[in-house]
Scaffold this motif. Structure first.
Motif: not given
Length: 128
Positions: A98-101, A104-105, A112-116
């Motif tokens: 899940a990504a809560v932020s 931005r790209a 995987p770095v796009g997920y929190d």
């Protein structure tokens, strides 16, 4: 703190179907996106599919396009991955993220770095 719990993995034969579920604890937000990744033995973690909670827009890896479908429930707290026409190459541990932020790209949707937050994963094994 967000907790994700996957379920639905198992051992199936090639051509079979499985449906994975990912339940998020607590309250989710329309700004989130949720995704499935997988990791096969000896390989890097691989993006599978992503869905936006707000409008249910989805995107798939080429390797699963046309066979897998990602969706969310009306409460937007559970995400599903319907997997059809499974092949042995789909064998992996499938993890929900899940990504809560905000993204931005573009890579934030598939990397995987796009997920929190991450679940523990569920094993899917497809025999030939």
């Amino acid at each position: 703190q967000v907790q994700l719990a996957e379920s639905g993995g198992g051992l199936v034969q090639a051509g079979d179907s499985l449906r994975l579920s990912c339940a998020a604890s607590g309250r989710t937000d329309d700004s989130w996106r949720m995704a499935w990744f997988r990791r096969a033995p000896g390989k890097e973690r691989e993006f599978v599919a992503v869905v936006t909670l707000s409008r249910g827009i989805s995107y798939y890896a080429d390797s699963v396009k046309g066979r897998f479908t990602i969706s969310r429930d009306n409460a937007k707290t559970t995400v599903y991955l319907q997997m059809n026409s499974l092949i042995p190459e789909d064998t992996a541990v499938y993890s929900c993220a899940a990504a809560v932020s905000p993204a931005r790209a573009t890579y934030a949707y598939t990397s995987p770095v796009g997920y929190d937050y991450w679940g523990q994963g569920t094993q899917v094994t497809v025999s030939s």
